[in-house]
Scaffold this active site. Structure first.
Site, PDB file in Angstrom:
ATOM      1  CD  GLU A  35       2.455   6.190  -3.346  1.00 10.63           C
ATOM      2  OE1 GLU A  35       3.001   5.856  -2.268  1.00 10.63           O
ATOM      3  OE2 GLU A  35       1.699   5.449  -3.971  1.00 10.63           O
ATOM      4  CB  THR A  37      -0.447  11.950   1.702  1.00  3.32           C
ATOM      5  OG1 THR A  37      -0.532  10.521   1.668  1.00  3.32           O
ATOM      6  CG2 THR A  37      -1.058  12.519   0.431  1.00  3.32           C
ATOM      7  CB  ALA A 127       9.363  -3.691  -6.932  1.00  4.87           C
ATOM      8  N   GLY A 128       9.134  -0.634  -5.202  1.00  3.20           N
ATOM      9  CA  GLY A 128       8.128   0.195  -4.571  1.00  3.20           C
ATOM     10  C   GLY A 128       7.198  -0.573  -3.664  1.00  3.20           C
ATOM     11  CB  SER A 131      12.303  -4.776  -0.027  1.00  3.05           C
ATOM     12  OG  SER A 131      13.064  -3.700  -0.559  1.00  3.05           O
ATOM     13  CG  ASP A 176       6.768   2.555   3.076  1.00  2.00           C
ATOM     14  OD1 ASP A 176       5.645   2.827   2.605  1.00  2.00           O
ATOM     15  OD2 ASP A 176       7.833   2.878   2.536  1.00  2.00           O
TER      16      ASP A 176
END
Length: 386
Positions: A35, A37, A127-128, A131, A176
């Protein structure tokens, strides 16, 4: 997912009064570990999930762009001649930002045709679970096809990141979009965010009778707000003070020196990134050597680091993690950029009902809004559906 294809097609036809040229989809993602990183040139290990965004799109014969969705009443219209980051606002900045960003990757925005697009999704917002990257990746795939750009998936990930950074204004890394575009079933994407080299690593959750439980706290977050940017600025300041190009270049052995020269807060930010990079490498190694039942302690350590050193958790996430572990999860952590969103709990299949019941009861005792809990499975990345 199967229900989204006909509803997206119907939504397009209802808004634009004709059939689309095609349908494309892209998944949300869960970050198993790694996270913050990514923008530090480090390592991440996400996987695409079986929650997806679907876009229906068709080209126009003029320069007009029209964007509509199932989650917003208004349709946005503008000319390609007006397609600049400063003109993009709200949810439409995600798809329109992709169209703008493609101009830096081979699309001649003075010559391409306008388009109409309708977007539907079952990836929870806020929500992480990214999306936003699901929208960006699906639209990027669609425009890459209809505009005949022939970009590969790593390039499309960079398009999505540019859209997020410039059009949306969120200083995120490339994780992502890479997960959404490169994901495969029952596997994670081990990504070096400096070289952009990626490797698909089998997860083996199903064979080990493990499930990944998502605990959506409904505490909304936004990457475009100050907390995320402040963490990135601290990381850059720490790397500069240590004389390194990025925190990727700082090892665990360097932390003693870092503690001597950095202020206390910056040191803790640096320590999270350095140790989190090592946890990613350790997770991949343990999956290869011992399988998924061995990675629980790394998930736990990651959460503590995000809670105490990076300070991006919230009480609801902490409660979800602690309660899930006490009820039988073998490891749990918050996932995503932080300041809200979801936690994940890697749980033996037979204990999933107990974990969900315990978390629900704990939230009720603390007076928190009821969380939404569901399972996710590693899924294929973005593709053309029809």
């Amino acid at each position: 997912m199967t229900d989204l294809l006909p509803t997206t097609r119907t939504g397009f036809e209802s808004r634009f009064n004709h059939a689309p040229d095609g349908l494309w989809s892209a998944p949300g993602r869960v970050n198993l570990i790694g996270e913050h990183t990514d923008y530090n040139d480090g390592f991440v290990f996400p996987f695409a999930i079986d929650r997806r965004t679907v876009v229906a799109l068709s080209l126009r014969s003029d320069r007009l762009v029209r964007v509509a969705s199932s989650f917003a009443e208004e349709a946005i219209e503008l000319s390609l001649d007006e397609l600049f980051p400063e003109n993009l606002h709200g949810w439409s900045a995600y798809p329109l930002g992709v169209a703008w960003a493609l101009g830096g990757f081979g699309a001649d925005l003075t010559a391409v045709s306008g388009f109409e697009v309708f977007i539907d999704s079952d990836v929870p917002i806020g929500a992480g679970l990214s999306s936003s990257a699901a929208i960006e990746s699906a639209v990027a795939m669609a425009l890459n096809d209809v505009w005949g750009l022939d970009l590969d998936r790593p390039a499309l990930a960079r398009v999505g990141q540019l859209a997020e950074n410039r059009a949306v204004g969120a200083p995120t890394g490339i994780m992502d979009q890479s997960a959404s575009l490169l994901g495969q079933a029952d596997a994670g994407v081990f990504l070096d965010c400096r070289s952009l080299h990626s490797e698909v690593i089998p997860l083996g959750f199903d064979a080990a009778d493990l499930e990944l439980v998502i605990i959506d706290t409904h505490v909304s977050h936004s990457h475009a707000t100050g907390g995320y940017a402040a963490r990135r600025a601290s990381c850059e300041a720490g790397a500069a003070a240590l004389g390194r190009p990025a925190l990727r270049d700082v090892s665990v052995a360097d932390l003693a020196h870092a503690e001597e020269i950095l202020d206390e807060k910056t040191f803790r930010r640096v320590r999270h990134i350095v140790t989190e990079n090592q946890r990613v490498l350790d997770t991949v190694r343990l999956l290869r050597e011992l399988g998924p039942t061995a990675i629980g302690p790394l998930l736990d350590a990651s959460h503590l680091s995000m809670r105490d050193d990076f300070e991006i958790s919230v009480p609801e996430l902490d409660l979800a993690v602690v309660t899930a572990r006490e009820a039988g999860a073998i490891g749990a952590r918050m996932t995503g950029g932080g300041f809200g969103g979801a936690a994940i709990a890697l749980t033996p299949r037979e204990l999933v009902p107990a974990v969900e019941a315990a978390v629900e009861a704990a939230f009720a005792r603390h007076g928190y809004a009821a969380p939404t809990m569901f399972l996710v499975h590693a899924a294929r990345g973005a593709l053309r559906e029809s």
